[in-house]
Design a protein around this motif. Structure first.
Motif, PDB file in Angstrom:
ATOM      1  N   ARG A 107       0.819  -1.199   0.000  1.00  0.00           N
ATOM      2  CA  ARG A 107       0.000   0.000   0.000  1.00  0.00           C
ATOM      3  C   ARG A 107       0.861   1.261   0.000  1.00  0.00           C
ATOM      4  O   ARG A 107       0.623   2.201  -0.730  1.00  0.00           O
ATOM      5  N   TYR A 108       1.846   1.238   0.846  1.00  0.00           N
ATOM      6  CA  TYR A 108       2.696   2.419   0.938  1.00  0.00           C
ATOM      7  C   TYR A 108       3.563   2.613  -0.306  1.00  0.00           C
ATOM      8  O   TYR A 108       4.008   3.707  -0.605  1.00  0.00           O
ATOM      9  N   SER A 110       2.695   2.728  -3.109  1.00  0.00           N
ATOM     10  CA  SER A 110       2.067   3.605  -4.097  1.00  0.00           C
ATOM     11  C   SER A 110       2.494   5.058  -3.912  1.00  0.00           C
ATOM     12  O   SER A 110       2.327   5.879  -4.797  1.00  0.00           O
ATOM     13  N   LEU A 111       3.046   5.340  -2.772  1.00  0.00           N
ATOM     14  CA  LEU A 111       3.610   6.674  -2.569  1.00  0.00           C
ATOM     15  C   LEU A 111       4.717   6.913  -3.575  1.00  0.00           C
ATOM     16  O   LEU A 111       4.867   7.985  -4.144  1.00  0.00           O
ATOM     17  N   GLU A 113       5.092   5.123  -6.337  1.00  0.00           N
ATOM     18  CA  GLU A 113       4.587   5.010  -7.699  1.00  0.00           C
ATOM     19  C   GLU A 113       3.814   6.242  -8.146  1.00  0.00           C
ATOM     20  O   GLU A 113       3.754   6.548  -9.326  1.00  0.00           O
ATOM     21  N   SER A 114       3.225   6.913  -7.201  1.00  0.00           N
ATOM     22  CA  SER A 114       2.454   8.090  -7.595  1.00  0.00           C
ATOM     23  C   SER A 114       3.297   9.360  -7.485  1.00  0.00           C
ATOM     24  O   SER A 114       2.769  10.454  -7.457  1.00  0.00           O
TER      25      SER A 114
ATOM     26  N   GLN B   2       4.808   7.588 -15.759  1.00  0.00           N
ATOM     27  CA  GLN B   2       3.622   7.053 -15.110  1.00  0.00           C
ATOM     28  C   GLN B   2       2.391   7.231 -15.998  1.00  0.00           C
ATOM     29  O   GLN B   2       2.308   8.154 -16.794  1.00  0.00           O
ATOM     30  N   ARG B  47      -2.122   4.955 -10.758  1.00  0.00           N
ATOM     31  CA  ARG B  47      -1.989   5.621  -9.455  1.00  0.00           C
ATOM     32  C   ARG B  47      -2.150   7.110  -9.656  1.00  0.00           C
ATOM     33  O   ARG B  47      -1.343   7.710 -10.356  1.00  0.00           O
ATOM     34  N   PRO B  48      -3.152   7.686  -9.056  1.00  0.00           N
ATOM     35  CA  PRO B  48      -3.292   9.132  -9.208  1.00  0.00           C
ATOM     36  C   PRO B  48      -2.073   9.847  -8.651  1.00  0.00           C
ATOM     37  O   PRO B  48      -1.508   9.425  -7.653  1.00  0.00           O
ATOM     38  N   ASN B  49      -1.678  10.871  -9.302  1.00  0.00           N
ATOM     39  CA  ASN B  49      -0.587  11.690  -8.788  1.00  0.00           C
ATOM     40  C   ASN B  49      -1.136  12.576  -7.675  1.00  0.00           C
ATOM     41  O   ASN B  49      -1.923  13.483  -7.900  1.00  0.00           O
ATOM     42  N   GLN B  50      -0.679  12.256  -6.488  1.00  0.00           N
ATOM     43  CA  GLN B  50      -1.235  12.938  -5.323  1.00  0.00           C
ATOM     44  C   GLN B  50      -0.911  14.417  -5.299  1.00  0.00           C
ATOM     45  O   GLN B  50      -1.623  15.209  -4.688  1.00  0.00           O
ATOM     46  N   GLU B  87      -3.345   5.411   8.647  1.00  0.00           N
ATOM     47  CA  GLU B  87      -3.323   4.440   7.564  1.00  0.00           C
ATOM     48  C   GLU B  87      -4.732   3.952   7.259  1.00  0.00           C
ATOM     49  O   GLU B  87      -5.103   3.813   6.092  1.00  0.00           O
ATOM     50  N   GLN B  92      -1.451  10.034   5.272  1.00  0.00           N
ATOM     51  CA  GLN B  92      -0.024   9.789   5.437  1.00  0.00           C
ATOM     52  C   GLN B  92       0.501  10.666   6.556  1.00  0.00           C
ATOM     53  O   GLN B  92       0.039  11.783   6.741  1.00  0.00           O
TER      54      GLN B  92
END
Lengths: 336, 336
Positions: A107-108, A110-111, A113-114, B2, B47-50, B87, B92
DNA sequence: CCCACTTACGCAAGCGCTTGCGAAAACTTG
DNA sequence: CAAGTTTTCGCAAGCGCTTGCGTAAGTGGG
């Protein structure tokens, strides 16, 4: 609403781009203009929006720290040093407590990856996730492993030479006259634990002591696990006269079990524990321990990561640091 | 590179906005379309770009956790629970270790000001920065204080009732027959420490014991400080027969000093320490301690913050939790 | 004093996403 | 079945910043 680049630009009577360059200390803006801009920015307490900056520049100045165990004082200590290093380089740390669960790690991840973080440092942890890591990694992320072994030497890593550490510990115990040395290590699905066994066996072999597999016990890393480990081990046919425990909390539990059983350290059993922290120093008797250079581990890994982030893959490397044996009362034979 | 929203939109043959709505589960998109979009997104591991998301929506799903002391096991424990709560709500945590330094706190505060985080939780720490906090706060940020007192009740806070805790401790000691009880508390520039003194005095007064200011000692929070505190206190005219120590590491140092001085606990001195953690339970003798409901503290504060973030200021409140006294050997008079 | 060269700055596109608004399509209902 | 209502979706602006490119101004050498 927060004050923005545009506001500053308007006030200074220049274009946004100029303000941006001035603020980031890039060339292409005159001394006088720059000064004026900086002054205005300061006066208005301007804070760049890091999100926008990150979005535009593809750089967030944040790194994720993956923590396999938050209960381990050593891990916390490493985080502390990482935080200090990061702060000095103007980086932010995002805490990712994975508890050794692949699920959480994923899950983390994705930090990464994003693109929310520029890189990640993994502290300890099982082998399991390596292929996942690798997948993330290939999407050009910067990763550094601390005390975590992957199948291949694919990642930049900084490791403690556990093998040599345990080797030292065994040698020390033998020298003190102990003959039947038990090894209590962490979970088997963790490659670094295997290394510990290697060091253990090497030392035995060299000293021509017979290897007894009943004396090698691997268990999870907790106080209870250590407690139970002792109970299990003394049930076995051959009773050891010394214990080497390779995890912090496990060590504590082990000692408690020994004392609870009415035995004395080091008279009945010698104990070599792990981690030069407050725990092992206040317990009675003070424990001989294997100690890692935590600050160095942290600093090295952070700067490796920084290099990866800035210079890319070419700088991948592996650094191995040596643990040291801190000898205290728990392994000094009193009557020989 | 990405994969982006735009890519998904193209593949699904719809507009970006539709994809965005589908992914965020907002109304305005047909069931069928939504399913198709979700399927494609999953297939391509989107994965959306946060950062972009944060920029556009003014919401980052990150919170800063300001940690006044990373050496305190209790604080770490709180962080651990915060991390778990965060979480579970898809937030985060950004770790900000301030070490009780106003300078560092100020620096990290810019995280809030630059909208990089949605809110912040402050764990412990001095009063000092309150006006700074307030400044940041007024720029509409969400802040929750944990065990940190400000001049005015301006912030949403969750506090441990230290006053009542110390009160309980004193009462317990008196009941055990101790008469001259010393209080070793943390730094004076911290309002919660004052509260402790209050509880102490109340209990004494009620029991008609005379208050002796030599027995109130305040010092920083570390092992050495605790050690030195003992040395200083036994130099004074009136020698105590019991100690209440309100900081974790201080407590450990204090106990070490007592033992080093050749005294016995609880025969020569009773000790009531602070923090129900591994440290106080393994030291010998096991320490009677004041214990905070750390998990609750963490959870409460996190959900308060969440509410603040979502609903704004109106929900500001203060919650006070009670510590409990865990009685162990260090405060049980053996021979009376 | 002119041309080549450097330096200072503005323009505008773009990072990847969200969201208000309006148009078209799909439903209602009398 | 027409008119109204609701739903579905696309358009386009915009979040706050960075950066490549182009132009105007400044510099120096012949």
């Amino acid at each position: 609403m927060q004050i923005t680049l545009k506001d500053i630009a308007r006030m200074a009577g220049v274009a946004e781009s100029t303000v941006s360059r001035a603020l980031n200390d890039k060339k292409g803006v005159g001394e006088e203009t720059k000064l004026k801009i900086l002054k205005i920015a300061k006066e208005h307490n301007y804070r760049p929006n890091q999100l926008a900056r990150g979005l535009a520049a593809k750089k967030t100045n944040m790194i994720a720290v993956f923590l396999s165990e938050m209960d381990s004082p050593s891990n916390i200590e490493i985080v502390k040093h990482l935080e200090a290093a990061a702060e000095s380089e103007d980086y932010q740390i995002i805490l990712c407590n994975t508890n050794n669960q692949e699920e959480k790690e994923k899950r983390y991840l994705s930090l990464l990856e994003s693109n929310q973080v520029d890189g990640a440092i993994f502290i300890g942890g099982k082998l399991v996730g390596s292929h996942l890591l690798r997948a993330s990694f290939s999407s050009d992320n910067s990763i550094v492993l601390v005390n975590r072994l992957a199948e291949e030497n694919f990642f930049t890593s900084v490791l403690t030479d556990y093998s040599s550490g345990i080797y030292q510990a065994v040698k020390h115990l033998i020298k003190q006259g102990y003959q039947k040395i038990a090894l209590v290590s962490g979970p088997k699905d963790n490659l670094v634990e295997e290394e510990k066994t290697t060091g253990y066996m090497e030392a035995l072999e060299e000293s021509e002591l017979k290897l007894n597999h009943d004396l090698i016990y691997s268990t999870e890393s907790s106080r209870e696990a250590g407690y139970n480990a002792f109970l299990k081990i003394i049930e076995s046919e051959v009773i050891p006269d010394a214990f080497i425990s390779t995890k912090e909390l496990t060590t504590i539990g082990l000692v408690e079990a020994i004392k609870m059983g009415g035995y004395f350290i080091p008279d009945d059993f010698a104990v070599v524990g792990y981690g030069d922290n407050i725990l092992t120093s206040i317990i009675e008797p003070p424990l001989t321990v294997l100690s890692e250079p935590l600050a160095e581990l942290a600093k090295k890994s952070f700067y490796f990561l920084l290099k990866l982030i800035n210079d890319g893959l070419d700088s991948q490397k592996i650094e191995v640091l040596n643990p040291s044996l801190i000898i205290r009362d728990s392994s000094i034979k009193k009557y020989n």
